[in-house]
Design an enzyme around this catalytic site. Structure first.
Site, short mmCIF file in Angstrom:
data_model
loop_
_atom_site.label_atom_id
_atom_site.label_comp_id
_atom_site.label_asym_id
_atom_site.label_seq_id
_atom_site.Cartn_x
_atom_site.Cartn_y
_atom_site.Cartn_z
N ARG A 1 0.88 -1.14 0.07
CA ARG A 1 -0.08 -0.03 0.09
C ARG A 1 0.93 1.12 0.08
NH1 ARG A 1 -3.66 -0.94 5.33
NH2 ARG A 1 -1.84 -1.73 5.95
N ASP B 1 4.73 -25.06 4.05
CA ASP B 1 4.92 -25.23 5.33
C ASP B 1 6.41 -25.25 5.57
OD1 ASP B 1 5.40 -26.53 8.08
OD2 ASP B 1 3.68 -27.81 7.82
N HIS B 2 7.00 -24.40 6.05
CA HIS B 2 8.43 -24.02 6.23
C HIS B 2 9.08 -25.42 6.78
CE1 HIS B 2 7.85 -22.61 10.36
NE2 HIS B 2 9.11 -22.86 10.33
N GLU C 1 9.34 -24.90 22.42
CA GLU C 1 9.60 -23.50 22.21
C GLU C 1 9.89 -22.79 23.71
OE1 GLU C 1 7.77 -21.71 18.62
OE2 GLU C 1 5.94 -22.73 19.48
N HIS D 1 2.68 -28.49 11.43
CA HIS D 1 4.14 -29.13 11.45
C HIS D 1 4.00 -30.48 12.02
CE1 HIS D 1 4.89 -25.07 10.35
NE2 HIS D 1 5.16 -24.56 11.92
#
Length: 517
Positions: free
Chosen positions: A66, A203-204, A242, A267
């Site tokens: 934008r 999906d990395h 994590e 994942h």
């Protein structure tokens, strides 16, 4: 345009890329180009691919946004973010890469913006030699997926999928829906514009070298495939841990998802399917993905009482991680004080397949755990009789194969060896493999591999619509059960611990315990 003089051997991707598979000329349109994902992952991955000689010479990256920017404004912005980690040759490589970055101003709801985008792409065909080939990357919030794809169709920016050249492909970031119904609705709206062969749901995790190595490990080594079944495997644990919480103002968004949607549906289901799948007839995209779908189809059909018995959800309370005091989940910014969203999920499931019947698969993931780690642990059955005394602190001792996805990428195999001396005592020892040590180079970034595969037209590492829907079918049964009035509330665990006691009881019922990471 000048080409960077980079030795091919400086990039491990180049070593594995046959010359015949070099990508064709193309233009990549990046929606969400001013966002966090583009700055942290996507443009750096494209830069590294270019630096390693893996981008076609006739290539352009169109950043759609934008802002009222010129091409120079865009290039200055990315020069600042890339310079720090751009390598010692950044000053030599950047000018040529920067020429490929162009800006297209517009908004997702404005048809005129997409007409202007089409004109820009046609101009790049002439100036950059992109030959009409298009990749549209949707690095935007999910609520814009349907709108952007519709605009691409209305502006005739997407070609007929049956033509070989030029071609068009659309990359969609996760999440693809937030439950089964929304995933199906998004698939229906997408299919009105695109053929399945043109959709790359990314999906990395599947781009990580260690995840791809699961297939190589299983099907490239004859010593493992014969024992990869219920007769020899006692249990499988998949852990995604994590340390982070809701820093950076993520609380409001995360509370709409939780660990089940954010981590398990995509994942962890992918990791599960790669571990449990049958051998494909070949390594073609459809052959591999069809075997993964069969695993997801074999997931249990749970009723609410099955969910309450086999799934633990929990929220962290205030605690400390590496000596730093952190707040509880309900005290995080943006999280409602009465939220039932769970940043921790553990579950026990069995697959209804010939290979895995009766073998428990334990999955756990959570925020504010002691360390960041992703691994798969395959516990093999112990010998039927104990002939030796085993020196071990773990009452579940036995042969164990651990595939480390991150960090310290690699694998280890635990086995028993006799302790020197006159007594017949055994002690566990470990054979260890590390990518960095074995190959002397770190694994390439996941997005580098995935972007390269999109340009090559290889969808093997991208999820097909039936994969998405079968995963959501299983996850939605859990979500629905948690919404019922008699659903038990989330358990709690102290930040910096390994989760709630209920998760420990879940695995203890099978005579095992969570692996110590």
């Amino acid at each position: 345009m000048a080409e960077p003089t980079i030795a091919p051997e400086s990039n491990p991707l180049r070593q594995a890329l046959p010359r015949s598979r070099a990508p064709e000329p193309c233009a990549l349109v990046l929606f969400g180009a001013t966002g966090d994902l583009a700055h942290r992952k996507l443009v750096p991955a494209l830069y590294n691919l270019y630096r390693g000689g893996n981008l076609p010479a006739e290539c352009a990256v169109v950043c759609f946004g934008r802002r009222d920017w010129t091409d120079d404004d865009l290039r200055k912005e990315y020069e600042k973010s890339l310079a720090k980690d751009g390598g010692p040759d950044f000053a030599q490589v950047w000018p040529a890469f920067a020429e490929r970055l162009v800006f297209a101003s517009g908004t997702f709801d404005d048809p005129e913006s997409f007409k202007n985008l089409k004109a820009k792409l046609e101009e790049l065909d002439r100036t950059h030699g992109t030959k009409g080939n298009r990749i549209f990357y949707l690095a935007v919030s999910p609520e814009f997926f349907e709108q952007i794809i519709g605009q691409l169709g209305d502006a005739d920016l997407v070609y007929d999928w049956q033509q070989d050249s030029p071609w068009s492909r659309v990359v969609i970031e996760k999440p693809f829906g937030h439950d089964l119904e929304s995933a199906r609705a998004l698939s229906r709206s997408t299919s009105r514009v695109l053929d399945e062969s043109q959709v790359y749901r990314i999906d990395h995790y599947l781009g990580k070298e260690t995840v791809q190595n699961i297939l190589a490990f299983r099907f490239g080594n004859s010593i493992f495939e014969p024992i990869w079944n219920r007769r020899h495997v006692a249990s499988v644990q998949i852990t995604v841990a994590e340390e982070v919480g809701m820093s950076g103002g993520r609380g409001a968004y995360y509370d709409t998802a939780g660990a089940l949607r954010d981590m398990v549906q995509n994942h962890m289901m992918q990791l599960l399917s790669l571990v449990a799948m049958e051998p494909p007839v070949d390594l073609s995209a459809d052959a591999v993905r069809s075997e993964k779908v069969k695993v997801l189809q074999a997931l249990p059909h749970w009723k609410p009482e099955d969910v309450y018995r086999n799934v633990v959800r929990a929220q962290y309370t205030a605690g400390s991680i590496e000596g730093e005091e952190v707040p509880g989940y309900l005290q995080e910014k943006g999280v409602p004080p009465d939220s039932h969203t769970a940043p921790y999920v553990a579950m026990r499931l069995e697959l209804n397949t010939w290979r895995w019947a009766g073998v428990p698969f334990f999955l756990r993931t959570g925020k504010r755990l002691p360390k960041r780690a992703t691994e798969i642990a395959v516990q093999f059955r112990r010998p039927p009789t104990e002939l030796f005394d085993i020196e071990s602190e773990d009452d579940t001792a036995g042969n164990q194969l651990v595939l480390r996805i991150q960090p310290n990428e690699g694998a280890s195999l635990t086995f028993a060896a006799k302790i020197p001396g006159s007594r017949r005592r055994l002690q566990e020892v470990r054979m260890d493999f590390r990518y960095g040590t074995a190959f002397a180079v770190p694994p390439p970034e996941a997005y580098e591999r995935l972007l390269l595969d999109v340009m090559l037209g290889d969808p093997t590492l991208f999820t097909r619509t039936d994969e998405v829907e079968n995963a959501w079918r299983f996850i939605t049964s859990i979500l629905d059960a948690w919404e019922l009035p008699d659903a038990p509330p989330p358990d709690s665990y102290v930040a910096g611990s390994w989760g709630p006691e209920a998760a420990d009881r879940l695995v203890k019922a099978d005579g095992t315990k969570w692996r110590r990471l």
